[in-house]
Design an enzyme around this catalytic site. Structure first.
Site, PDB file in Angstrom:
ATOM      1  N   ARG A 123       1.589   3.059 -13.981  1.00 45.37           N
ATOM      2  CA  ARG A 123       2.658   4.055 -14.134  1.00 45.37           C
ATOM      3  C   ARG A 123       3.892   3.464 -14.792  1.00 45.37           C
ATOM      4  O   ARG A 123       4.704   4.181 -15.380  1.00 45.37           O
ATOM      5  CB  ARG A 123       2.972   4.713 -12.778  1.00 45.37           C
ATOM      6  CG  ARG A 123       1.856   5.633 -12.291  1.00 45.37           C
ATOM      7  CD  ARG A 123       2.162   6.212 -10.918  1.00 45.37           C
ATOM      8  NE  ARG A 123       2.281   5.187  -9.895  1.00 45.37           N
ATOM      9  CZ  ARG A 123       1.262   4.728  -9.178  1.00 45.37           C
ATOM     10  NH1 ARG A 123       0.057   5.211  -9.373  1.00 45.37           N
ATOM     11  NH2 ARG A 123       1.442   3.790  -8.271  1.00 45.37           N
ATOM     12  N   GLU A 176       0.830  -6.935   1.277  1.00 45.32           N
ATOM     13  CA  GLU A 176       0.904  -6.807   2.732  1.00 45.32           C
ATOM     14  C   GLU A 176      -0.438  -7.222   3.363  1.00 45.32           C
ATOM     15  O   GLU A 176      -0.508  -7.955   4.336  1.00 45.32           O
ATOM     16  CB  GLU A 176       1.243  -5.366   3.085  1.00 45.32           C
ATOM     17  CG  GLU A 176       1.882  -5.224   4.436  1.00 45.32           C
ATOM     18  CD  GLU A 176       2.320  -3.791   4.672  1.00 45.32           C
ATOM     19  OE1 GLU A 176       2.351  -3.007   3.705  1.00 45.32           O
ATOM     20  OE2 GLU A 176       2.615  -3.479   5.837  1.00 45.32           O
TER      21      GLU A 176
HETATM   22  P1  AMP Z   1       5.315  -3.397  -4.292  1.00 45.57           P
HETATM   23  O1  AMP Z   1       4.662  -4.605  -4.878  1.00 45.57           O
HETATM   24  O2  AMP Z   1       5.129  -3.315  -2.808  1.00 45.57           O
HETATM   25  O3  AMP Z   1       6.766  -3.235  -4.692  1.00 45.57           O
HETATM   26  O4  AMP Z   1       4.527  -2.153  -4.839  1.00 45.57           O
HETATM   27  C1  AMP Z   1       4.782  -1.740  -6.076  1.00 45.57           C
HETATM   28  C2  AMP Z   1       3.656  -0.993  -6.713  1.00 45.57           C
HETATM   29  O5  AMP Z   1       2.890  -0.192  -5.820  1.00 45.57           O
HETATM   30  C3  AMP Z   1       4.275  -0.084  -7.699  1.00 45.57           C
HETATM   31  O6  AMP Z   1       3.586  -0.290  -8.925  1.00 45.57           O
HETATM   32  C4  AMP Z   1       4.102   1.299  -7.170  1.00 45.57           C
HETATM   33  O7  AMP Z   1       3.560   2.117  -8.173  1.00 45.57           O
HETATM   34  C5  AMP Z   1       3.111   1.190  -6.033  1.00 45.57           C
HETATM   35  N1  AMP Z   1       3.591   1.736  -4.738  1.00 45.57           N
HETATM   36  C6  AMP Z   1       3.774   1.048  -3.593  1.00 45.57           C
HETATM   37  N2  AMP Z   1       4.135   1.839  -2.582  1.00 45.57           N
HETATM   38  C7  AMP Z   1       4.227   3.072  -3.089  1.00 45.57           C
HETATM   39  C8  AMP Z   1       4.566   4.362  -2.542  1.00 45.57           C
HETATM   40  N3  AMP Z   1       4.893   4.527  -1.240  1.00 45.57           N
HETATM   41  N4  AMP Z   1       4.561   5.425  -3.350  1.00 45.57           N
HETATM   42  C9  AMP Z   1       4.238   5.268  -4.660  1.00 45.57           C
HETATM   43  N5  AMP Z   1       3.895   4.111  -5.227  1.00 45.57           N
HETATM   44  C10 AMP Z   1       3.874   3.013  -4.461  1.00 45.57           C
END
Ligand code: AMP
Length: 182
Positions: free
Chosen positions: A68, A105
Site C-alpha cells: 500500500r 510482534e
Molecule cells: P508495523 O511494522 O507494525 O508498523 O506495521 C506496518 C505495516 O503493517 C504497514 O505496512 C501497514 O500497512 C500494516 N499494518 C499494521 N497494522 C495495521 C492496522 N491495524 N491497520 C492497517 N494496516 C496495518
C-alpha cells in the site's frame, strides 16, 4: 460516506478509513484505506496534505514500502519531481538486492531493496499507508541508511498512535495525516 460532497478537513478524511475488526487475525483492528483511495477528492486531499511540507525540501526519492506504500508514495514522488524506489518482500525485485530481517510482534519479516537504488547523501522520504509498531518503517530506514542516504522524513496516511511507532523511528520525523488512538 457517499454523502460527503467535499473533503475539506482531516476530520472528514478520517471517515473514509474503514475499520475491520479481527483482520487479518483476532485482536487486530485493521484500518482499511481502500474507500479513501477509491474516492477521487479524498485521495487528492490526502496526497496534497502529505506533500506540502516537502515542496521546498529537494527530495530526490520517495522510498515506498510494499504494497500500500506504493499507492501513497508514487503520487508524492510525482508531485515532488522525485524518483520512486520500491522496498519489497523477498523474491519480488528482479535485480541484486540488499535485504534486512526484522522482528514482528510474532515471528520475523524481511524487506529488500535493489543494491544500486540509492547513493550516499541522496535525500529520501519513506512512504507507507499505516504506521503501526514502526518495525517495518525502521527496517526501511536502516536499508536506506546502509547506502549513506539521508532519511528526511517518514510519511504515512495514518498513524496508530497508541502503538508508539513514532518513538521507534526517532530521531527521524514522522509525518502522519490521520492519527488513531484506537
Ligand atoms: P508495523 O511494522 O507494525 O508498523 O506495521 C506496518 C505495516 O503493517 C504497514 O505496512 C501497514 O500497512 C500494516 N499494518 C499494521 N497494522 C495495521 C492496522 N491495524 N491497520 C492497517 N494496516 C496495518
Amino acid at each position: 460516506m457517499e454523502n460527503l460532497k467535499a473533503i475539506n478537513s482531516i476530520g472528514k478524511l478520517k471517515d473514509f478509513v474503514r475499520e475491520i475488526k479481527d483482520f487479518p487475525k483476532k485482536g487486530i483492528n485493521f484500518k482499511d484505506i481502500t474507500p479513501l483511495l477509491a474516492d477521487p477528492k479524498a485521495f487528492a486531499f490526502a496526497i496534497d496534505g502529505l506533500v506540502n511540507r516537502y515542496l521546498s525540501q529537494k527530495i530526490g526519492y520517495v522510498v515506498c514500502i510494499e504494497a500500500r506504500g506504493f499507492v501513497i508514495g508514487a503520487p508524492l514522488a510525482y508531485r515532488l519531481g522525485a524518483g520512486v524506489i520500491m522496498v519489497r518482500k523477498p523474491g519480488k525485485l528482479p535485480y541484486e538486492c540488499s535485504s534486512l530481517s526484522y522482528d514482528l510482534e510474532y515471528g520475523s519479516a524481511t524487506l529488500e531493496i535493489h543494491k544500486d537504488a540509492l547513493k550516499k547523501d541522496d535525500r529520501v522520504i519513506i512512504a507507507d499507508d499505516v504506521l503501526a509498531t514502526g518495525g517495518t518503517a525502521l527496517a526501511a530506514i536502516n536499508l536506506i541508511e546502509g547506502f549513506g542516504a539521508k532519511v528526511i522524513d517518514a510519511a504515512f496516511l495514518a498513524e496508530l498512535s497508541f502503538l508508539n511507532g513514532a518513538d521507534k523511528l526517532k530521531p527521524h520525523k514522522v509525518n502522519s495525516l490521520l492519527k488513531f488512538d484506537y
